[in-house]
Design an enzyme around this catalytic site. Structure first.
Site, PDB file in Angstrom:
ATOM      1  N   ASP A   1       4.248   2.341  -3.941  1.00 42.89           N
ATOM      2  CA  ASP A   1       3.345   2.943  -4.611  1.00 42.89           C
ATOM      3  C   ASP A   1       3.113   2.542  -5.887  1.00 42.89           C
ATOM      4  OD1 ASP A   1       2.242   4.895  -6.167  1.00 42.89           O
ATOM      5  OD2 ASP A   1       3.444   6.675  -5.566  1.00 42.89           O
TER       6      ASP A   1
ATOM      7  N   ASP B   1       0.881  -1.119   0.101  1.00 39.57           N
ATOM      8  CA  ASP B   1       0.070   0.162   0.119  1.00 39.57           C
ATOM      9  C   ASP B   1       0.653   1.206  -0.099  1.00 39.57           C
ATOM     10  OD1 ASP B   1      -3.104   0.217   0.985  1.00 39.57           O
ATOM     11  OD2 ASP B   1      -2.073   2.230   0.861  1.00 39.57           O
TER      12      ASP B   1
ATOM     13  N   TYR C   1     -11.079   7.708 -13.828  1.00 41.81           N
ATOM     14  CA  TYR C   1     -11.535   6.639 -13.324  1.00 41.81           C
ATOM     15  C   TYR C   1     -12.227   5.422 -14.236  1.00 41.81           C
ATOM     16  CZ  TYR C   1     -13.417   3.890  -9.306  1.00 41.81           C
ATOM     17  OH  TYR C   1     -13.840   2.748  -8.411  1.00 41.81           O
TER      18      TYR C   1
ATOM     19  N   ASN D   1      -5.844  -4.401  -6.252  1.00 42.71           N
ATOM     20  CA  ASN D   1      -7.022  -3.920  -5.752  1.00 42.71           C
ATOM     21  C   ASN D   1      -6.869  -2.437  -5.436  1.00 42.71           C
ATOM     22  OD1 ASN D   1      -9.276  -3.823  -3.745  1.00 42.71           O
ATOM     23  ND2 ASN D   1      -7.649  -3.120  -2.645  1.00 42.71           N
TER      24      ASN D   1
HETATM   25  N1  LIG Z   1     -15.963   1.744  -2.461  1.00 40.17           N
HETATM   26  C1  LIG Z   1     -16.674   1.771  -3.687  1.00 40.17           C
HETATM   27  O1  LIG Z   1     -17.563   2.112  -3.677  1.00 40.17           O
HETATM   28  C2  LIG Z   1     -15.942   1.034  -4.805  1.00 40.17           C
HETATM   29  C3  LIG Z   1     -16.655   0.761  -5.921  1.00 40.17           C
HETATM   30  C4  LIG Z   1     -16.286   0.045  -6.940  1.00 40.17           C
HETATM   31  C5  LIG Z   1     -15.014  -0.106  -7.117  1.00 40.17           C
HETATM   32  N2  LIG Z   1     -13.972   0.015  -5.875  1.00 40.17           N
HETATM   33  C6  LIG Z   1     -12.721  -0.151  -6.236  1.00 40.17           C
HETATM   34  O2  LIG Z   1     -12.159  -0.899  -5.217  1.00 40.17           O
HETATM   35  C7  LIG Z   1     -10.763  -0.737  -4.919  1.00 40.17           C
HETATM   36  C8  LIG Z   1     -10.537  -0.651  -3.517  1.00 40.17           C
HETATM   37  O3  LIG Z   1     -11.208   0.589  -2.876  1.00 40.17           O
HETATM   38  P1  LIG Z   1     -11.644   0.770  -1.360  1.00 40.17           P
HETATM   39  O4  LIG Z   1     -13.184   0.870  -1.494  1.00 40.17           O
HETATM   40  O5  LIG Z   1     -11.253  -0.395  -0.417  1.00 40.17           O
HETATM   41  O6  LIG Z   1     -11.086   2.108  -1.183  1.00 40.17           O
HETATM   42  P2  LIG Z   1      -9.866   2.477  -0.039  1.00 40.17           P
HETATM   43  O7  LIG Z   1      -9.877   3.968  -0.313  1.00 40.17           O
HETATM   44  O8  LIG Z   1     -10.478   2.274   1.303  1.00 40.17           O
HETATM   45  O9  LIG Z   1      -8.833   1.522  -0.247  1.00 40.17           O
HETATM   46  C9  LIG Z   1      -7.942   1.630  -1.223  1.00 40.17           C
HETATM   47  C10 LIG Z   1      -6.581   1.465  -0.868  1.00 40.17           C
HETATM   48  O10 LIG Z   1      -5.591   1.730  -2.116  1.00 40.17           O
HETATM   49  C11 LIG Z   1      -4.544   2.318  -1.586  1.00 40.17           C
HETATM   50  N3  LIG Z   1      -3.826   3.202  -2.670  1.00 40.17           N
HETATM   51  C12 LIG Z   1      -4.270   4.170  -3.328  1.00 40.17           C
HETATM   52  N4  LIG Z   1      -3.391   4.661  -4.229  1.00 40.17           N
HETATM   53  C13 LIG Z   1      -2.128   3.877  -4.114  1.00 40.17           C
HETATM   54  C14 LIG Z   1      -1.027   3.786  -4.843  1.00 40.17           C
HETATM   55  N5  LIG Z   1      -0.469   4.539  -5.504  1.00 40.17           N
HETATM   56  N6  LIG Z   1      -0.377   2.584  -4.674  1.00 40.17           N
HETATM   57  C15 LIG Z   1      -0.686   1.662  -3.552  1.00 40.17           C
HETATM   58  N7  LIG Z   1      -1.602   1.670  -2.802  1.00 40.17           N
HETATM   59  C16 LIG Z   1      -2.490   2.761  -3.258  1.00 40.17           C
HETATM   60  C17 LIG Z   1      -5.064   3.376  -0.647  1.00 40.17           C
HETATM   61  O11 LIG Z   1      -4.007   4.054   0.163  1.00 40.17           O
HETATM   62  C18 LIG Z   1      -6.193   2.450   0.249  1.00 40.17           C
HETATM   63  O12 LIG Z   1      -5.434   1.679   1.240  1.00 40.17           O
HETATM   64  C19 LIG Z   1     -10.376   0.151  -5.700  1.00 40.17           C
HETATM   65  O13 LIG Z   1      -9.823  -0.267  -6.962  1.00 40.17           O
HETATM   66  C20 LIG Z   1     -11.719   1.105  -5.962  1.00 40.17           C
HETATM   67  O14 LIG Z   1     -11.592   1.861  -7.281  1.00 40.17           O
HETATM   68  C21 LIG Z   1     -14.448   0.668  -5.062  1.00 40.17           C
END
Ligand SMILES: NC(=O)c1ccc[n+]([C@@H]2O[C@H](COP(=O)([O-])OP(=O)(O)OC[C@H]3O[C@@H](n4cnc5c(N)ncnc54)[C@H](O)[C@@H]3O)[C@@H](O)[C@H]2O)c1
Length: 275
Positions: free
Chosen positions: A75, A37, A176, A102
């Site tokens: 990253d 992360d 996105y 993810n």
């Molecule tokens: N939450 C929703 O409604 C939703 C819906 C559809 C898809 N998603 C997708 O689900 C996945 C997980 O998101 P989430 O809902 O758990 O949100 P979240 O923000 O809680 O988790 C995302 C994680 O990705 C990490 N991250 C961001 N940029 C990064 C980078 N450059 N390198 C490494 N890590 C990085 C963040 O620090 C965080 O820990 C994402 O791909 C998101 O697009 C989320």
């Protein structure tokens, strides 16, 4: 006996949210788990991304299951960091069976959504970052020739537009959708090439999930206020689901129960894509 006894897993964005939930389930069911992360702020994003404390807290939770655990600050926008982290995990775990791409951000709301950096970061994290990860794990999967499962996290934006007004053509929103659509092509091509090694590549398609990505003041103030009725509706009339609901699908896609499923998108969207 756990479903993932003796397996090893790597999860990007594993410090919190859905990634944390997937990591905990895999560890509870017997896997050695590495979480990668950024554990720092992504500047183009208005809500807080994860912290080193989040990464350490999830690491500590994972250790309670008794398997090997690695927590790596990485990253995914940086190809060299992704390659180094993958090598470290493969060396310390003796290989990889499960890879979850993810990590993600939503730079589509708040003032910064108009900056081109919001497009750049969205694509860099959710498209380039997925490609870097898949490239980095491919030689190991080929060499071991012992199967495996890769799951990419897409979105309903992989399939549908959301721009009910021109303002939604902003760089954050477009980045996105472009990234989440682009990963479907990565999935299809890696699934084709890695099938002969028994490696399966699939995508999970969540709709709203109750994580900090959407559970924050900026999302609620910006995106929902003037949306037309039925915008992002679903046939079950349900609000955001808990991350564990997505984990149920992801772990099935990683398990032997789906051993002949590859190149597929599994929507856990309450029927959003039906509308
Ligand atoms: N939450 C929703 O409604 C939703 C819906 C559809 C898809 N998603 C997708 O689900 C996945 C997980 O998101 P989430 O809902 O758990 O949100 P979240 O923000 O809680 O988790 C995302 C994680 O990705 C990490 N991250 C961001 N940029 C990064 C980078 N450059 N390198 C490494 N890590 C990085 C963040 O620090 C965080 O820990 C994402 O791909 C998101 O697009 C989320």
């Amino acid at each position: 006996m756990g479903r993932f006894d003796g397996k090893t897993a790597l999860i990007t964005g594993g410090a919190r949210g859905q990634g944390r939930s997937h990591a905990l389930r895999l560890a509870r069911e017997g896997a050695d788990v590495a979480i990668l992360d950024i554990a720092a702020q992504v500047e183009s994003v208005v809500y807080p991304t994860s912290t080193l404390e989040d990464l350490a807290a999830t690491e500590a939770e994972l250790k309670e299951f008794g398997g090997k655990v690695l927590a790596i600050q990485c990253d995914v926008r940086d190809q060299a960091q992704v390659e180094t982290a993958v090598k470290q995990v493969e060396t310390e775990f003796g290989g990889l069976d499960i890879v979850l791409a993810n990590a993600g951000v939503m730079a589509s709301y708040g003032k910064k959504k108009h900056d081109m950096a919001a497009w750049d970061d969205s694509v860099a994290i959710m498209l380039n970052g997925v490609y870097y990860l898949l490239r980095a794990v491919t030689p190991g999967f080929a060499e071991r020739n012992n199967g495996g499962a890769i799951v990419i996290t897409g979105s309903t934006s992989s399939y549908i537009g959301v721009a009910y007004k021109e303002e939604l053509l902003n760089p954050g929103q477009m980045g996105y959708g472009a990234a989440k659509s682009g990963v479907l092509s990565l999935m299809r091509n890696f699934a084709m090439a890695l099938g002969k090694y028994g490696v399966r590549v699939n995508t999970v398609i969540p709709a709203g999930v109750a994580t900090k990505m959407i559970k924050n003041e900026f999302f609620e103030a910006d995106l929902a206020d003037d949306a037309p009725g039925g915008w992002m509706a679903n046939v079950m009339n349900r609000g955001p689901v808990e991350p564990e609901e997505i984990t149920n699908a992801v772990t099935w896609l990683c398990s032997d129960e789906s051993r002949f499923v590859t190149g597929q998108s599994l929507a856990v969207d309450m029927g959003t894509l039906l509308l």
